[in-house]
Motif scaffolding. Sequence first.
Motif, PDB file in Angstrom:
ATOM      1  N   PHE A 265      45.060  38.092  45.024  1.00 24.40           N
ATOM      2  CA  PHE A 265      44.307  39.108  44.299  1.00 24.40           C
ATOM      3  C   PHE A 265      43.442  39.901  45.284  1.00 24.40           C
ATOM      4  CE2 PHE A 265      44.858  35.303  41.618  1.00 24.40           C
ATOM      5  CZ  PHE A 265      45.803  35.832  40.752  1.00 24.40           C
ATOM      6  N   PRO A 266      44.080  40.786  46.066  1.00 18.39           N
ATOM      7  CA  PRO A 266      43.376  41.485  47.144  1.00 18.39           C
ATOM      8  C   PRO A 266      42.382  42.535  46.673  1.00 18.39           C
ATOM      9  CG  PRO A 266      45.609  42.294  46.941  1.00 18.39           C
ATOM     10  CD  PRO A 266      45.521  41.087  46.062  1.00 18.39           C
ATOM     11  N   ASN A 267      42.515  43.026  45.453  1.00 17.17           N
ATOM     12  CA  ASN A 267      41.531  44.011  44.999  1.00 17.17           C
ATOM     13  C   ASN A 267      40.173  43.366  44.755  1.00 17.17           C
ATOM     14  OD1 ASN A 267      43.026  46.420  45.014  1.00 17.17           O
ATOM     15  ND2 ASN A 267      44.075  45.818  43.154  1.00 17.17           N
ATOM     16  N   GLU A 268      40.165  42.213  44.090  1.00 16.27           N
ATOM     17  CA  GLU A 268      38.908  41.533  43.786  1.00 16.27           C
ATOM     18  C   GLU A 268      38.342  40.779  44.981  1.00 16.27           C
ATOM     19  OE1 GLU A 268      41.555  41.549  41.916  1.00 16.27           O
ATOM     20  OE2 GLU A 268      41.021  41.966  39.837  1.00 16.27           O
ATOM     21  N   ALA A 269      39.208  40.231  45.827  1.00 18.88           N
ATOM     22  CA  ALA A 269      38.746  39.407  46.958  1.00 18.88           C
ATOM     23  C   ALA A 269      39.464  39.822  48.244  1.00 18.88           C
ATOM     24  CB  ALA A 269      38.994  37.931  46.659  1.00 18.88           C
ATOM     25  N   PRO A 270      39.251  41.054  48.707  1.00 19.63           N
ATOM     26  CA  PRO A 270      40.024  41.555  49.856  1.00 19.63           C
ATOM     27  C   PRO A 270      39.790  40.808  51.160  1.00 19.63           C
ATOM     28  CG  PRO A 270      38.232  43.066  49.288  1.00 19.63           C
ATOM     29  CD  PRO A 270      38.332  42.073  48.163  1.00 19.63           C
TER      30      PRO A 270
ATOM     31  N   GLY B 203      28.839  29.619  43.860  1.00 17.50           N
ATOM     32  CA  GLY B 203      30.128  29.103  43.420  1.00 17.50           C
ATOM     33  C   GLY B 203      31.166  29.266  44.501  1.00 17.50           C
ATOM     34  N   HIS B 204      32.413  29.483  44.087  1.00 15.65           N
ATOM     35  CA  HIS B 204      33.527  29.518  45.024  1.00 15.65           C
ATOM     36  C   HIS B 204      34.461  30.667  44.683  1.00 15.65           C
ATOM     37  CE1 HIS B 204      32.441  25.583  46.751  1.00 15.65           C
ATOM     38  NE2 HIS B 204      31.964  25.385  45.534  1.00 15.65           N
ATOM     39  N   THR B 205      34.800  31.460  45.696  1.00 16.35           N
ATOM     40  CA  THR B 205      35.624  32.651  45.512  1.00 16.35           C
ATOM     41  C   THR B 205      37.057  32.292  45.146  1.00 16.35           C
ATOM     42  OG1 THR B 205      34.300  33.907  47.107  1.00 16.35           O
ATOM     43  CG2 THR B 205      36.525  34.710  46.640  1.00 16.35           C
ATOM     44  N   VAL B 206      37.505  32.762  43.988  1.00 19.23           N
ATOM     45  CA  VAL B 206      38.906  32.629  43.588  1.00 19.23           C
ATOM     46  C   VAL B 206      39.671  33.803  44.174  1.00 19.23           C
ATOM     47  CG1 VAL B 206      40.533  32.561  41.665  1.00 19.23           C
ATOM     48  CG2 VAL B 206      38.289  31.472  41.436  1.00 19.23           C
ATOM     49  N   PHE B 207      40.752  33.513  44.912  1.00 22.47           N
ATOM     50  CA  PHE B 207      41.496  34.592  45.556  1.00 22.47           C
ATOM     51  C   PHE B 207      42.999  34.517  45.347  1.00 22.47           C
ATOM     52  CE2 PHE B 207      41.410  31.168  48.621  1.00 22.47           C
ATOM     53  CZ  PHE B 207      42.646  31.214  49.260  1.00 22.47           C
TER      54      PHE B 207
ATOM     55  N   PHE C 101      32.884  37.213  44.433  1.00 26.16           N
ATOM     56  CA  PHE C 101      33.037  36.728  43.068  1.00 26.16           C
ATOM     57  C   PHE C 101      33.503  37.852  42.144  1.00 26.16           C
ATOM     58  CE2 PHE C 101      29.336  33.810  44.325  1.00 26.16           C
ATOM     59  CZ  PHE C 101      30.207  32.837  44.790  1.00 26.16           C
ATOM     60  N   SER C 102      34.357  37.501  41.210  1.00 26.80           N
ATOM     61  CA  SER C 102      34.835  38.452  40.210  1.00 26.80           C
ATOM     62  C   SER C 102      34.846  37.769  38.857  1.00 26.80           C
ATOM     63  CB  SER C 102      36.257  38.921  40.551  1.00 26.80           C
ATOM     64  OG  SER C 102      36.829  39.629  39.464  1.00 26.80           O
ATOM     65  N   LYS C 103      34.397  38.480  37.837  1.00 29.00           N
ATOM     66  CA  LYS C 103      34.453  37.920  36.488  1.00 29.00           C
ATOM     67  C   LYS C 103      35.875  37.869  35.955  1.00 29.00           C
ATOM     68  CE  LYS C 103      29.748  39.024  34.989  1.00 29.00           C
ATOM     69  NZ  LYS C 103      29.365  37.599  34.885  1.00 29.00           N
ATOM     70  N   ASN C 104      36.823  38.522  36.646  1.00 29.50           N
ATOM     71  CA  ASN C 104      38.222  38.499  36.224  1.00 29.50           C
ATOM     72  C   ASN C 104      38.983  37.282  36.730  1.00 29.50           C
ATOM     73  OD1 ASN C 104      37.899  40.973  34.955  1.00 29.50           O
ATOM     74  ND2 ASN C 104      38.591  42.141  36.724  1.00 29.50           N
ATOM     75  N   LEU C 105      38.424  36.579  37.725  1.00 29.77           N
ATOM     76  CA  LEU C 105      39.115  35.466  38.364  1.00 29.77           C
ATOM     77  C   LEU C 105      38.250  34.217  38.273  1.00 29.77           C
ATOM     78  CD1 LEU C 105      40.334  37.349  41.555  1.00 29.77           C
ATOM     79  CD2 LEU C 105      41.691  36.820  39.514  1.00 29.77           C
ATOM     80  N   ILE C 106      38.794  33.172  37.654  1.00 31.73           N
ATOM     81  CA  ILE C 106      38.002  31.974  37.402  1.00 31.73           C
ATOM     82  C   ILE C 106      38.747  30.727  37.857  1.00 31.73           C
ATOM     83  CG2 ILE C 106      36.739  33.060  35.516  1.00 31.73           C
ATOM     84  CD1 ILE C 106      38.574  31.675  33.534  1.00 31.73           C
TER      85      ILE C 106
END
Length: 283
Positions: free
Chosen positions: A85-90, A240-244, A143-148
Amino acid sequence: MKKILSLALAMLMTATFAGCGASQKSGDNKAGNVLETADQLVEAKDLVPAKTDKKVGYQLEDPEKGEEIAVVTLENGKSFKIRFFPNEAPKTVYNFKKHAIDGYYNGLTFHRVISNFMIQGGDPNGNGTGGTSVWDGSFEDEFSKNLININGSISMANSGQNTNGSQFFINNTQTSGDINWDMYQQYYDLLESDPNTFMQYTGRKGWLDMKNAGDDYKELYNTNGGNPTLDGGYTTDAIGHTVFAQVFEGMDVVTEISNVPTGESDVPIEPVVIQSIEIVVYE
């Protein structure tokens, strides 16, 4: 002494469970085209999250044709595939892909395995104390609210805020439908009413922000299982922890790893070795 990279204090809750930009496709971001830049190092400052029209839960969708994915092959010949998911966690995606292309992960182990929680790897020291980013240091959380942190999601291990290096983990609680949201609410209410008592009881300063944990969010965890307290985009203290990435094929292999016998410090008795992580185009 180096601090062992670990997860936020979700283990407490795991035991309790029984457990204005336009939409962009992933290929639009530099991090989504790392095969084209594998011979050079992209500056971290050039990689910034992009706004999308995606909604929480889209991480469960299959990759689109032309996306770069990863094939993780173990020494025993078994493998699983992951979507990025490179847009949210490039930064995180680029870091992982570049490490993979450079062979950084080849021969490393899943050095920490906790059944009904997660499997962790990516440490060249093999004990949770090592690893660095492709920029020779650590980099910030994304962090993104779209990725959990639902089952199958891949996140960065860290030793605190903005300390991402090379270590990652795959969520795998192997359960669904048994998350006690009332318990989460009770902890949240305690934090709101008496922060000191909350910290004494949990060892944490923050908690899952129940005002932002909507029905869609809860349903994803109820259906898929996972570790809500790891979601930095939903915690009151942004820790927390980055979901990528997300496993989209071969989750049975991840579960098999999750169930291997372990010894002291959750280290598998028989090493679980990554033979290679290959970045390829999804067709």
